[in-house]
Write a protein that holds these residues in place. Structure first.
Motif, mmCIF file in Angstrom:
data_model
loop_
_atom_site.group_PDB
_atom_site.id
_atom_site.type_symbol
_atom_site.label_atom_id
_atom_site.label_comp_id
_atom_site.label_asym_id
_atom_site.label_seq_id
_atom_site.Cartn_x
_atom_site.Cartn_y
_atom_site.Cartn_z
ATOM 1 N N GLY A 3 0.832 -1.211 0.000
ATOM 2 C CA GLY A 3 0.000 0.000 0.000
ATOM 3 C C GLY A 3 0.860 1.253 0.000
ATOM 4 O O GLY A 3 0.608 2.202 -0.749
ATOM 5 N N ALA A 10 -7.263 1.708 -3.343
ATOM 6 C CA ALA A 10 -7.713 0.519 -2.595
ATOM 7 C C ALA A 10 -7.837 -0.686 -3.537
ATOM 8 O O ALA A 10 -7.482 -1.811 -3.163
ATOM 9 N N TRP A 43 -4.343 -1.957 -4.374
ATOM 10 C CA TRP A 43 -3.763 -2.577 -3.171
ATOM 11 C C TRP A 43 -4.391 -3.955 -2.930
ATOM 12 O O TRP A 43 -3.679 -4.940 -2.647
ATOM 13 N N LEU A 59 -10.732 -3.083 2.269
ATOM 14 C CA LEU A 59 -10.297 -2.394 1.045
ATOM 15 C C LEU A 59 -11.285 -2.647 -0.078
ATOM 16 O O LEU A 59 -11.704 -1.724 -0.775
#
Lengths: 322, 144
Positions: free
Chosen positions: A107, A127, A130, A153
């Protein structure tokens, strides 16, 4: 039913011998702090990660772009290798620690690349990327923390506008609905708990989803408390907040005692302590604004860990669970 | 049970993907032609949001002749931005306030521009923020 009671029944039924019972109990006692140590490793990992972030942040502007990127990729590479090594050597605590750090480093790397190249993607892109790149860690690490974070996420990438609209409407009628809300949550919590029990422990993702929903019950209570005015200083509203949270936790503790569920009792006792700790943190929030305060905050966390450890030890000795 | 080789590959896959992405961005930035695009605050009351500048290209004050076919490829800019289609230029935290005050104190005397690295068909990458045709760091140094 506690393990002592269970094994006592087994001895009574001639399933195991008295000697075997003693061996089982001795084994369980020697492994009782495993979860605690894993948790301690997780917290240590997050603290170390934050420490590194602070160190880099303090010297951020003087570092050239290339140095930032090379340093970040070196760190991510080392952490990934450390995760691989801990998996191969079957070191559970270290595996948890390095997996979490690697997952967080992914991240951080995405954020760093976005910053250096001035990419305009918002949270959804961040998000999503990631979550996608963190997928191998979901599969390989078997860490509940990573699973839950991953689900968070993924959920944040969903369009929640309509859900938000609905809830904002409900919140407007909040005072009248509070009691119904708590009762509804309690029913939902027990339903989810039942579902979690039904899942095979190795089906990580659905189990994690159910655990996330379980956690969301507690989060909902926190949200409810916040609506009562958690961030306000007027005495009656603060009292309302604490009454809601402590009321819910007390209800859970009472049920755990009644059903002799040591795990549930332990979890809720720990949450109560964490809540007390958060109240303390909230009132000493200025502590966290300086580097020295950050160290103080770290020490406070260590004190909390110590208290939690003592609590879990004490709970295991309690007569009601014998 | 996953084989050792597959496990290694899976663990290092994110690292490799991120490295590939970074190299791609580096190449795009290094090989592109520099184009200067005038910008305007996405919301004048909030030009600085956090540690980045949120802006929109101001095509009416941009010279489109600097692009290969003489047309401004508007659809390529800030393609990845979804929320209000605002572009971002990251700035260090310590300079954020100074830049914010600068904008607020004399918004009409200043001309904000961003130099992009442009390759036809690809999302242009922001390289430098200009205030009255000079890099913003230099401008802040000269106009404390």
């Amino acid at each position: 039913m506690s393990l002592t009671k269970k094994t006592e029944t087994w001895v009574g039924q001639h399933i195991i011998t008295r000697e075997q019972q003693q061996q089982i109990l001795a084994f369980e006692r020697s492994h009782t702090n495993r979860t605690f140590w894993i948790t301690a490793f997780v917290i240590a990992g997050i603290l170390i990660g934050l420490g590194i972030c602070l160190l880099i942040a303090a010297n951020w502007q003087v570092l050239p772009e290339l140095v930032k990127l090379v340093g970040d990729f070196a760190l991510l590479g080392v952490l990934t290798y450390a995760t691989y090594w801990s998996m191969q050597t079957r070191k559970t605590g270290l595996r948890e620690l390095f997996s979490i750090l690697s997952f967080l480093a992914i991240g951080a790397t995405i954020g760093l690349i976005a910053q250096i190249f001035h990419l305009s993607g918002g949270w959804t892109n961040f998000a999503g990327a990631w979550a996608l790149l963190g997928l191998p860690f979901i599969w390989l690490s078997r860490s509940t923390w990573i699973n839950l974070t991953w689900w968070c996420l993924v959920l944040t990438t969903c369009p929640w506008k309509h859900v938000e609209k609905f809830f904002s409407y409900v919140w407007d009628e909040f005072t009248c609905l509070t009691v119904l809300f708590v009762i509804g949550l309690y029913i939902l919590y027990n339903l989810l708990k039942y579902l979690v029990k039904r899942f095979d422990p190795y089906t990580r993702l659905p189990r994690a989803a159910a655990l996330l929903l379980l956690a969301s019950c507690y989060l909902s209570i926190a949200a409810l408390a916040a609506l009562w005015g958690l961030w306000q200083t007027q005495f009656p509203t603060v009292l309302g907040v604490h009454a809601t949270v402590f009321g819910f936790l007390a209800l859970r503790l009472y049920t755990a005692v009644k059903e002799q569920q040591i795990t549930s009792f332990k979890r809720n006792a720990v949450l109560t302590e964490i809540y007390i700790f958060l109240i303390f943190m909230f009132h000493t929030s200025s502590l966290w604004l300086s580097g020295l305060g950050f160290i103080g905050g770290g020490l406070l966390i260590l004190i909390l860990i110590y208290c939690l450890r003592q609590t879990t030890r004490y709970i295991k000795q309690m007569e009601i669970f014998k | 049970m996953i084989s050792k080789r597959l496990q290694t590959l899976m663990l290092f896959l994110p690292w490799m993907c991120l490295l590939g992405w970074t190299l791609l961005l580096f190449c795009t930035r290094a090989n592109g032609t520099d184009v200067t695009v005038a910008i305007t605050g996405y919301d004048p009351r909030d030009l600085l949001s956090g540690h980045y500048i949120a802006y929109q290209p101001d095509w009416t004050h941009t010279d489109c002749q600097q692009f290969p076919d003489g047309n401004c490829p508007k659809e390529l800019f800030c393609k990845e931005a979804r929320w209000g289609e605002q572009c971002r230029f990251y700035i260090p935290q310590t300079d954020a306030n100074a830049l914010d005050q600068l904008f607020r104190s004399s918004p009409h005397n200043l001309q904000f521009e961003v130099i992009y690295s442009y390759l036809p068909g690809q999302t242009p990458l922001a390289k430098q923020l200009l205030i009255n045709q000079i890099p913003w760091q230099q401008y802040l140094r000269e106009n404390p």
